[in-house]
Every structure is written in C-alpha cells, then in structure tokens.
Scaffold this motif. Structure first.
Motif, mmCIF file in Angstrom:
data_model
loop_
_atom_site.group_PDB
_atom_site.id
_atom_site.type_symbol
_atom_site.label_atom_id
_atom_site.label_comp_id
_atom_site.label_asym_id
_atom_site.label_seq_id
_atom_site.Cartn_x
_atom_site.Cartn_y
_atom_site.Cartn_z
ATOM 1 N N TRP A 36 0.687 -1.197 0.001
ATOM 2 C CA TRP A 36 -0.256 -0.152 -0.041
ATOM 3 C C TRP A 36 0.828 1.331 -0.074
ATOM 4 O O TRP A 36 0.433 2.326 -0.762
ATOM 5 C CB TRP A 36 -0.877 0.191 1.436
ATOM 6 N N LYS A 40 0.540 4.060 -2.832
ATOM 7 C CA LYS A 40 -0.237 5.236 -2.352
ATOM 8 C C LYS A 40 0.676 5.684 -1.121
ATOM 9 O O LYS A 40 -0.166 6.041 -0.027
ATOM 10 C CB LYS A 40 -1.630 5.187 -2.091
ATOM 11 N N GLU A 42 1.100 8.766 -0.520
ATOM 12 C CA GLU A 42 0.443 10.075 -0.094
ATOM 13 C C GLU A 42 -0.603 9.771 0.993
ATOM 14 O O GLU A 42 -0.884 10.796 1.887
ATOM 15 C CB GLU A 42 -0.145 10.904 -1.087
ATOM 16 N N LEU A 43 -0.917 8.557 1.159
ATOM 17 C CA LEU A 43 -1.806 8.392 2.471
ATOM 18 C C LEU A 43 -1.405 8.234 3.908
ATOM 19 O O LEU A 43 -1.915 8.436 4.765
ATOM 20 C CB LEU A 43 -2.663 6.952 2.315
ATOM 21 N N PHE A 44 0.192 8.311 3.831
ATOM 22 C CA PHE A 44 0.753 7.916 4.900
ATOM 23 C C PHE A 44 1.435 9.346 5.471
ATOM 24 O O PHE A 44 1.821 10.195 4.728
ATOM 25 C CB PHE A 44 2.026 7.176 4.889
ATOM 26 N N ASN A 45 1.165 9.502 6.658
ATOM 27 C CA ASN A 45 1.702 10.769 7.324
ATOM 28 C C ASN A 45 3.179 10.926 7.108
ATOM 29 O O ASN A 45 3.950 10.451 7.440
ATOM 30 C CB ASN A 45 1.539 10.716 9.088
ATOM 31 N N TYR A 177 -10.199 2.029 6.501
ATOM 32 C CA TYR A 177 -8.662 2.912 6.960
ATOM 33 C C TYR A 177 -7.565 2.191 6.723
ATOM 34 O O TYR A 177 -6.726 2.625 6.580
ATOM 35 C CB TYR A 177 -9.138 2.710 8.644
ATOM 36 N N HIS A 178 -7.716 0.654 6.544
ATOM 37 C CA HIS A 178 -6.641 -0.061 6.348
ATOM 38 C C HIS A 178 -6.894 -0.898 5.028
ATOM 39 O O HIS A 178 -8.027 -1.158 4.511
ATOM 40 C CB HIS A 178 -6.366 -1.286 7.175
ATOM 41 N N TYR A 179 -5.857 -1.236 4.291
ATOM 42 C CA TYR A 179 -6.035 -1.954 3.104
ATOM 43 C C TYR A 179 -6.740 -3.369 3.378
ATOM 44 O O TYR A 179 -6.640 -3.990 4.368
ATOM 45 C CB TYR A 179 -4.546 -2.424 2.367
ATOM 46 N N ALA A 181 -9.300 -1.604 2.173
ATOM 47 C CA ALA A 181 -10.216 -0.356 2.262
ATOM 48 C C ALA A 181 -11.740 -0.594 1.651
ATOM 49 O O ALA A 181 -12.073 0.034 0.804
ATOM 50 C CB ALA A 181 -9.564 0.833 1.521
ATOM 51 N N LEU A 418 -1.206 4.334 9.034
ATOM 52 C CA LEU A 418 -1.005 5.372 8.058
ATOM 53 C C LEU A 418 -0.788 6.923 8.991
ATOM 54 O O LEU A 418 -0.465 7.807 8.372
ATOM 55 C CB LEU A 418 -2.752 5.816 7.599
#
Length: 456
Positions: A36, A40, A42-45, A177-179, A181, A418
């Motif tokens: 993930w 993606k 960009e989803l991760f802080n 919220y998690h893969y 999703a 995330l």
C-alpha cells in the motif's frame, strides 16, 4: 499505597510491523502495508512508511537493556508472518536466528516474552489470493502458527494468536482505514468468521504440539454505555457488545458463538458461509488466558431511521456524544478509566474469572517535543493517565478479578500505520533524525518506581 499481586507482570506491548524495520530486507516478503505504501505513499503521514519504523531489528539488544532500566519484567511483541515464512511455505532461517536471539536476550535479562502471531500484517502473497476473505487463509495461518511453535516454543511460554482482530476486520472491510479499504458489512462478517477459525485452528496446532506453555488472544474491548435506560438505547448497547466484544470473547473463552449474535446476523442477511465441523473446532479449542486492550469506551444510542436490513453497524447502534466526557484531543478518544473496573468485573462474572491481563493501555500525544525539559520529555499527562487506570484496575483485582498484568502501549515510540509517528506513545522517545536514538521520558522513570514498589 496501592499494591498489586505478587509476580504481577509489568511491561509494554508493540508489534513486529510497527517496530522492527528492515521491512523488505533479510528475507522478508511484502505485506499489505509495504504494498500500500508503494502504491499510495500520499496516504501515509509525512510519507512515513513501514521500511524502518523504530529499527528494532538492529537495536533490540539496547532496547532490552532499556526495559530492564525501567523495571519491566515482561514484553509483548509479534512475529512477522512474512519474515518467518516469506512465501507461506519455506522457512527463512535468518528470521529464525533473529527471533531466537531477540527472545533469548529477553530471557537473559529477566523479561518474559509474550509473543503474538498476527498484528494486522497480512502477507502480500496471501492477500493476492483474497486474504481473510478466502477460507484458505485459515489453513495457511494454522501452518504458520505450527512453525512458530516449533521454532520458538522452547523460549516462549505465553503465546497469543491475534491482536485486536476487530481492527483488521473493521478497518479493512467496514470503514476503509486499512488495506484493502473495502466498505461491505457482509464481507466484514465473513472476514471475521475466517479470522475466528484461524484463531481456533492455531490453538489446535498449539495443543497438538504438546507445548508446555499457555495460549490466548488479545482483544480490544470498548464496553458500550447506553445514553439512557430506554429500550432502544439498551438494545443499541446489546448490539454493540455482541458485535464488538462478545463476537470473539465468547468463542475464545466459552467455545460458542452467542446465539443472539447468530440471530442478529441472520435477521440482517449477514450470516457467513460455514462448514460442518466448524462449531466443534471452536468448542474444542478455547484459550488459557485473554489479553484486553483498553483505550476508550463506546457511547451508544438507538439509531434514527436505520436501514433494515442493516447496511452498516450504525444501523444497529448510533454513537452518542456524552457531554461530560474527558477527551484526548490528539486521537479524539474519550478517557474513561472507570471502564477498566467494569471490564474486570465482566471477566470475573461472565467469563469464569479466566486469567487475563491488560495487554494495552496508553495515551498518544502529538508534538511531544513541546514538553522537552532539560533533554527529557516531561509527559506528566501520561503518568496521570496510567495512575487513573491502575486505580480502577486495582479496584477490580481487589473485587476478585483474575488479572495478572498491565502492559502499556508502548515501550519505544513506534510507527502507527497511516498515522506514522504523528502521535507518540512510548516510555522512550525515538529520535527519527538521529539514527533512532532512544531517550527515556519522565513516564519511564515513574514506571521504574512503580515496578520497584509493585504499586504506587
């Protein structure tokens, strides 16, 4: 002084994917988190992915000495399925050597390892086959469990199968919220059922191995409190507890799925696919102990104009915003220590007073650097949080509840999915800008006094 029972377990909890790092090194294969983040980021802080986390793979010996320094006598972490069996079949010998060294180091320093098998880190090879939606996952998990018991059973005498199974079910298949999703109540129920079967199959593998230890499961328990004593609100509480608490606690401890839960699922066209022999498997493979993760209660009320049949849990119970709540603003979670006393009595009265322990309790706070004082983070708020919860836990133990330990989340600041490192939970600070250097917080020094006195 509040004193706790002799030989009480004082410690902390963590997981392999949140601490080890080396996420695609040393023979480990990809998990859903690795994939993930690759797809993606960009989803991760702040772009903080699973590659390095807290670098425990390299720093575990130092960490264990730091555990000793604050008086811990126990530690719960997990094994990475994708590290131990990268393709689900072949053993990664380097992983075996790493974990054996890690666990032996704990034992050498008087730290009892409590080792969990699954903490949200689905191997990608299995996800490609459908993950927990596919019943093949049950046998795959049982095989992994068997291998873990064979490789480490001489060192580890307290095992758990899953950490918070409701989280990977709800986060992955209900709320996105998690893969992967997905938002699908019926799929979530099927995933939950396969997870339960994987749990009991792992317990069976443990019993069949003649291991001389104990095996349990770790469940996040958020007791439901109804807005009022009106019938609709009380029914909302019943539904919430059935889905969120009793769905795993009853089969794990009593060997049965509650009939009220079966009826609820049937009435709402949510029943999972089952096979003959499943009920017997569940009945025959009960746990020796339970870990309870407690962070927050659930406030519920009767839903207004719900879908029938239910399309989401909110059609069965609606959230209620209790006006008198105390809140942790960084997570948006209510702080309600009194629920820990209620949990203690529930375990005593409804579950045969089975041995249990607080396997997680903690307070995540953002931007903790604000509280740096002379080189140390002054996290008095965390000390106050622990005290308030321990007072309620002690009250429950004094009332006869069979609780044998208390673990904080977590020992060193860890990566949180995330959220990355947005919120910090540890007794030790991790400096991400200085080679993951550890430094104790004020709460760690307080915890040392707590463990030295076996109370406060």
């Amino acid at each position: 002084m509040i004193k706790f029972p002799d030989n009480f377990l004082w410690g902390a909890a963590a997981s392999a994917p949140q601490t080890e790092g080396h996420s695609l090194l040393n023979g480990k294969s990809e998990t859903t988190w690795d994939k993930w983040f690759e797809e993606k980021p960009e989803l991760f802080n702040q772009g903080q992915g699973p590659q390095n986390t807290s670098n425990v793979y390299e720093m575990y010996h130092e960490d264990i000495l730091n555990m000793v320094n604050i008086g811990m006598n126990s530690y719960r972490t997990s094994i990475s399925w994708a590290r131990l069996l990268p393709d689900g079949t072949h053993l990664n010998q380097e992983a075996v050597e790493f974990y054996r060294s890690y666990f032996q180091d704990m034992l050498n320093e008087g730290i009892e390892p409590i080792i969990n098998l699954f903490h949200f880190d689905m191997p990608w090879w299995l996800m490609e086959k459908g993950g927990w939606e596919n019943r093949q996952s049950v046998d795959a998990f049982a095989y992994y469990a068997q291998i873990a018991f064979e490789q480490f059973g001489d060192l580890v005498h307290k095992w758990t199968t899953f950490n918070e199974p409701m989280v990977h079910i709800e986060s992955g298949y209900l709320y996105g919220y998690h893969y992967p999703a997905i938002v699908d109540f019926k799929k979530a129920v099927q995933v939950g059922y396969h997870t339960l079967l994987a749990h009991v199959s792992a317990v069976k593998a443990f019993r069949d191995s003649y291991n001389d230890g104990k095996i349990g499961i770790i469940l996040n328990v958020s007791p439901a409190y109804s807005k009022s004593n009106q019938a609709g609100d009380l029914q909302a509480k019943t539904y919430s507890d059935l889905l969120s608490v009793k769905s795993f606690l009853d089969p794990a401890v009593k060997g049965t799925i509650p009939e009220k839960l079966i009826k609820l699922l049937t009435d709402n066209e949510l029943s999972p696919k089952v096979e003959s022999g499943d009920r017997q498997l569940i009945n025959d493979n009960r746990v020796d102990f339970v870990g309870i993760n407690y962070y927050q209660p659930r406030r519920v009320q009767a839903p207004i104009n719900p879908n029938k049949p239910a399309k989401m849990p909110e059609d069965l119970f609606a959230n209620y915003d209790w006006p008198d709540k105390k809140i942790n603003p960084y997570r948006g979670w209510e702080i309600y220590p009194e629920a820990l006393y209620d949990i203690a009595l529930m375990m005593r009265d409804e579950y045969g007073n089975i041995p249990w322990y607080v396997s997680e309790n903690g307070m995540g706070v953002a931007d903790e650097e604000r509280f740096m004082d002379d080189g140390m983070i002054d996290d008095q708020y965390r000390i106050d949080f622990i005290k308030e919860h321990l007072e309620q836990l002690h009250k429950g133990i004094a009332a006869g509840s069979n609780c044998f330990g208390y673990h904080m989340w977590t020992f060193v600041d860890c990566w949180s999915w995330l959220n990355g490192y947005r919120n910090r939970y540890g007794f030790y600070r991790v400096d991400l800008n200085d080679h993951f250097q550890r430094s104790v917080k004020k709460s760690g020094l307080w915890f040392k006094e707590l463990t030295r006195n076996n109370g406060f």
